[in-house]
Design an enzyme around this catalytic site. Sequence first.
Site, PDB file in Angstrom:
ATOM      1  CE  LYS A  80       3.929   3.988   1.843  1.00 33.78           C
ATOM      2  NZ  LYS A  80       3.703   2.682   2.512  1.00 33.78           N
ATOM      3  CB  ILE A 112      -0.925   0.044   1.229  1.00 38.15           C
ATOM      4  CG1 ILE A 112      -1.573  -1.315   1.473  1.00 38.15           C
ATOM      5  CG2 ILE A 112      -1.956   1.137   1.084  1.00 38.15           C
ATOM      6  CD1 ILE A 112      -2.447  -1.814   0.368  1.00 38.15           C
ATOM      7  CE  LYS A 119       0.015  13.426   2.197  1.00 41.54           C
ATOM      8  NZ  LYS A 119      -1.299  12.910   1.763  1.00 41.54           N
ATOM      9  NE  ARG A 179      -0.445  19.431   7.929  1.00 38.58           N
ATOM     10  CZ  ARG A 179      -1.002  18.229   7.960  1.00 38.58           C
ATOM     11  NH1 ARG A 179      -1.239  17.648   9.123  1.00 38.58           N
ATOM     12  NH2 ARG A 179      -1.318  17.604   6.843  1.00 38.58           N
ATOM     13  CG  ASN A 198      -5.410  12.770   1.565  1.00 38.90           C
ATOM     14  OD1 ASN A 198      -4.671  12.839   2.519  1.00 38.90           O
ATOM     15  ND2 ASN A 198      -5.174  13.448   0.439  1.00 38.90           N
TER      16      ASN A 198
END
Length: 650
Positions: free
Chosen positions: A447, A431, A435, A571, A478
């Site tokens: 990842k 999985i 991103k 962020r 998401n």
Amino acid sequence: MSENQKLNTKSGTDFIRVIVGNILEKGYLPRWVIFTIDIIMVLFANLVSYWIISNLTFRHYDTISISQRILILIASQAFFFFVYKTYAGIIRHSTLNDAYKIFLTTFSSFFALSVLNYLHFFAKGTKIFLIPTLLLTFLLSFTFLLAFRMLVKIFFQIFLESNNVLNVQKVVIYGIDSKAIALANALNTEQPRKYKLVGFIDKYKQKGKVTKKLLGVPIVSHKKAINKVLEELGAKALILADSNINIQLENLIVNQCLKYNIKLLKVPAVTDWENEKNISKNIKTFDILDLLNRAPIHLDFSLISNQISNKIVLITGAAGSIGSEIVRQVFTFNPKQIILVDQAESALYDLLNEYHDQSAFIPIIADVRDYQQMEKIFELYFPNYIFHAAAYKHVPLMENNPSQAIFTNVLGSKNLADLAVKFHVERFVMISTDKAVNPSNVMGASKRIAEMYVQALSKKIENKTENGTKFITTRFGNVLGSNGSVVPLFTKQIQEGGPITITHPDIIRYFMTIPEACQLVLEAGSIGNGGEIYIFDMGKPVKILDLAIKMIQLAGLVPYQDIDIKVVGLRPGEKLYEELLNDSSKTLPTYHEKITVAKDESVEYEEINAAVQNLIKIAKEGNSVSIVSFMKEIVPEFLSLNSKYSELDA
């Protein structure tokens, strides 16, 4: 009146009061009461018939006495009451089927007595009953029995509705198909009532000004604005129950309801109702997951079942939001065993408690970063299939802890992939995330490195054997409702009275529901030939600000008035938008319209293996700048955004 008589009268009154109170409390009449009343009705019908026929100058036969005739008639009717069980239903829920049973009962009694009458005539030369009396008794019995049920139904409806009038919410049902009618009937018969149906909305335009009715309430065309319809009917809520509504129309309805602060409700298909006696429990408030408006996914269940059925499946990160849903879906394909690997003890315990029969599960508290521990699991169970969902995924946390991102996302994936080859695992499904595409943060880059390693390993073993492990990577955005996603965060902030915090007014994200994402993971895992990165159709991107506004409105509140929305700034490592493909990538279609294959350029195994081992060594030293700097060498497209590591890109 003596004291004993007063006491007897009082006790008799109390007894009747208790019986009536119990009947009203339960909401239905006991069987013996129904049977007794039915017999009284039949007796009354017979007496009326006898009186009418007698006054028409007909003379009744003197074969037997009147009391004997009545006894025979009542015995016959009682017999057929037992045959057709007319007393067994709940009177206030009587339907056409109950009326049919009453007709059969009274007609059968009429027919049986007529046969008895003529048998007596052929045997004795005289008849017991006049046929006109039997016919009139049949008609009056049917009428009285049916009227009794209608009166009881009306009484309970008026009595119980008057008691609950303050708690009943007036609603309108959108739709007039079989699902909508089934819902309407259920709402009308439910006790205690929670909803009162005051109308239907038909999506088709009605001709002229003729007002049609269904179940006694008006049908209004949707050509009139929904808020106007509900205002005229005095309703405050709309139940969406049309089975054939399209996405565009549903969007229009949702937006109208949100705009005018109309409570929007939904109900599943009739076959999925969990509690048919208490239909209100099946009616749910629309939530943000329903607003994705994504078409249902159609899976090749036979292919997935052939690969998973009676196999040993290992799932890492099994207690997480994605891992636990994979567990639920894999379980439906009857695997031999499911090995649940996770570090989170409490979450794993909660997952197991979802199942009464836990014999198929092997829960193991373990860390994918520990090669020796994972190797023991492989030696014990020899899994056939692996779903690798264990990962650190929070962007800001991984920016501050890059070594942990390497240990879990890179080393953990390498450990599982190497062991899959060593123990001849059939399929390995990893999985990943959107991103990982042109990563702007440590999490995404980690990842991507894991993807590169798995792809290279797949290519290496493909050249050596045709029966080697098939490595499949799945990449999506998401997931709504997953741990740490914006939906639980916004929900918590709304419950606390706000404000909702977003990082940027223009930030957008792709979204999927958890079941949808996991369904596509299973499908991609079944069709993969090895080495592919599968990309899921994420639909249209969603503006986070719009998501926040709709969540506030769905809670029945007004954005910026009841709940404020504050922008707190991007962020570290956060993009305004996510990508699903590298610029140099090409996509190829698959037989499934929602799944495509990304053809990323793969590196040689020796090169990426050496780089990963070096990266792990640097991570153990704990110097964050050195870790991120080397990650940028492995993934040249990794450019830090809004991060302290941005200076490394210069």
